[in-house]
Design a protein around this motif. Structure first.
Motif, PDB file in Angstrom:
ATOM      1  N   GLY A 224      97.896  27.057  49.549  1.00 53.50           N
ATOM      2  CA  GLY A 224      98.583  27.788  48.506  1.00 53.50           C
ATOM      3  C   GLY A 224      99.644  28.677  49.108  1.00 53.50           C
ATOM      4  N   HIS A 239     103.181  23.937  43.536  1.00 59.77           N
ATOM      5  CA  HIS A 239     102.527  22.738  43.008  1.00 59.77           C
ATOM      6  C   HIS A 239     103.237  21.510  43.562  1.00 59.77           C
ATOM      7  CE1 HIS A 239     100.278  25.033  39.919  1.00 59.77           C
ATOM      8  NE2 HIS A 239     101.373  25.759  39.842  1.00 59.77           N
ATOM      9  N   ASN A 364      96.196  22.240  43.683  1.00 62.61           N
ATOM     10  CA  ASN A 364      97.555  22.333  43.156  1.00 62.61           C
ATOM     11  C   ASN A 364      98.372  21.072  43.458  1.00 62.61           C
ATOM     12  OD1 ASN A 364      97.519  22.849  45.870  1.00 62.61           O
ATOM     13  ND2 ASN A 364      98.948  24.576  45.796  1.00 62.61           N
ATOM     14  N   ILE A 390     100.509  21.345  34.753  1.00 61.17           N
ATOM     15  CA  ILE A 390     100.937  22.468  35.601  1.00 61.17           C
ATOM     16  C   ILE A 390     101.165  23.715  34.758  1.00 61.17           C
ATOM     17  CG2 ILE A 390     102.918  23.287  36.963  1.00 61.17           C
ATOM     18  CD1 ILE A 390     102.972  20.488  38.254  1.00 61.17           C
TER      19      ILE A 390
END
Length: 434
Positions: A224, A239, A364, A390
């Motif tokens: 992330g 993402h 993600n 998303i």
């Protein structure tokens, strides 16, 4: 073997009738340096560009990485059929998942059909969109089953617009001596697939997405955020969407275990002129019921665009025209001496159940692929569903991701040899008429 470069020249569209009649922009620049994005999309086909368009319209910073050119893969090479339903028929899906889930998947399939048509209209994409896709059967039994399925769709979903063709009406539409009957759906459609995907690319860029071409993703580091590396730079993104289909390579082993690349082939004959009516009397697209399916339609300049033939290695055959001519002349013997002006191949992807595979590869990271020859509408819709997921609207994505999937036996190492055995068996059944 890297399928990105096994059969094609880097950054060049194949020599197809589609490429000859399209007007792509100059090649876009490759990624150079470090870029930050809300969403990074790998692959600029229907899936990736639809996702990019919907995300950019929602205000996201979107970067698309494409190893070759936008629409280089199956999106710019396929048969151009925008077909109703899912890849499997509704009664099969109901047996697999139950009625409620089957009904939801039908709704999503209708959404896919309508979404594609609406995108073409809204963004004024000039891609020769025309109504009508038929399926031809070889026997009375197959014809009866297709007519029964048309009745089922009318009774269950109120789906009209499906014409039931007997031997006479099929012969009037498609005068092959081998076809016995079938159906014709006026809500399904056909189009110029490369011009459609190029139109999606223009629309995505107009909405603010950035597309880098000539940019193969060499490495993906989860986290992330996610970091994606190419030869020229990196993208750091909150993402990631994997929209590679048959060209996924080793980016996502979980997906590769369930999605296998295969090749298919198309030819374009010389213009047929008034003789085109001896193949199709109406401007519709057709497919038939062989396991190794034949699919065909007329181009706007009255060429026969014919898809068929099978090979089981990842390299294209040296003489695609000869390979495809054989099934074409089985169906239309009078075309035995017709000149073939274009012959090309493409890499698509299939799954064990011939249903698309949508999955969360990481917290993600989303993926959609394995459209199994049903990708024009389904892939476009998958891009929208991932864009919505998303944004936190996960219902549609989760419904598609709930389709039970099976890994190919033997994993990536053995899936191709096992496919050779299976496809050889079904091809033999086709030849024997079993």
């Amino acid at each position: 073997m890297n399928l990105l470069y096994s059969n094609d020249r880097a950054g060049e569209y194949p020599r197809s009738w589609y490429a000859a009649t399209a007007n792509p922009p100059p090649q876009r620049s490759a990624l150079d340096g470090e870029v930050r994005a809300d969403v990074c999309i790998v692959g600029a086909g229907y899936t990736g560009l639809s996702a990019a368009l919907h995300l950019a319209e929602a205000g996201r910073r979107v970067v698309v990485l494409e190893a070759h050119r936008a629409g280089f893969g199956a999106s710019g090479r396929n048969g151009g059929q925008l077909i109703m339903g899912q890849r499997k028929e509704q009664d099969e899906i109901e047996a697999l998942m139950g009625r409620a889930d089957a009904d939801r998947l039908w709704e999503l399939a209708e959404d896919a059909l309508n979404l594609t048509k609406n995108l073409i209209a809204r963004h004024e994409i000039d891609c020769d969109l025309k109504p009508g896709v038929g399926v031809a059967g070889f026997t009375a039994k197959e014809t009866k089953e297709m007519h029964g399925y048309a009745d089922f769709l009318q009774e269950r979903y109120g789906r009209g617009g499906i014409e039931k063709l007997d031997r006479d009406t099929m012969g009037a539409l498609c005068p092959s001596p081998l076809y016995h009957g079938g159906i014709l759906d006026e809500h399904s459609a056909h189009l110029h697939p490369l011009n459609y995907v190029l139109g999606l690319a223009r629309a995505a860029e107009a909405a603010g997405a950035i597309i880098y071409e000539g940019t193969e993703v060499l490495d993906l580091r989860e986290g992330g955020p996610v970091v994606l590396r190419s030869a020229g730079g990196t993208v750091t993104a909150d993402h990631v969407i994997l929209a590679c289909n048959g060209y996924l390579g080793r980016l996502a082993p979980k997906v590769a275990a369930r999605v296998m690349p295969i090749n298919n082939f198309i030819v374009a004959t010389e213009p047929l002129g008034d003789d085109a009516a001896q193949v199709l009397s109406r401007d519709v697209a057709m497919a038939d019921t062989k396991f190794v399916v034949n699919y065909f339609r007329l181009s706007r300049d009255k060429r026969l665009l014919w898809g068929g033939g099978e090979t089981y290695g990842y390299r294209f055959p040296s003489d695609i025209a000869a390979l495809v001519r054989k099934p074409m002349t089985e169906i239309f013997p009078h075309l035995r001496d017709i000149r073939i002006d274009y012959a090309w191949g493409g890499t698509l992807a299939i799954t064990m159940r011939r249903m698309p595979y949508l999955a969360r590869v990481g917290p993600n990271i989303l993926s959609a692929s394995g459209y199994s020859g049903h990708g024009v509408g389904t892939a476009t819709h998958a891009g929208q569903l991932m864009a919505q997921a998303i944004a936190g609207e996960t219902d549609g994505f989760d419904a598609m991701a709930s389709i039970p999937s099976l890994p190919f036996p033997g994993g990536p190492a053995l899936r191709s040899p096992l496919l050779v055995l299976a496809m050889s068996w079904y091809a033999l059944r086709d030849r024997l008429g079993v």
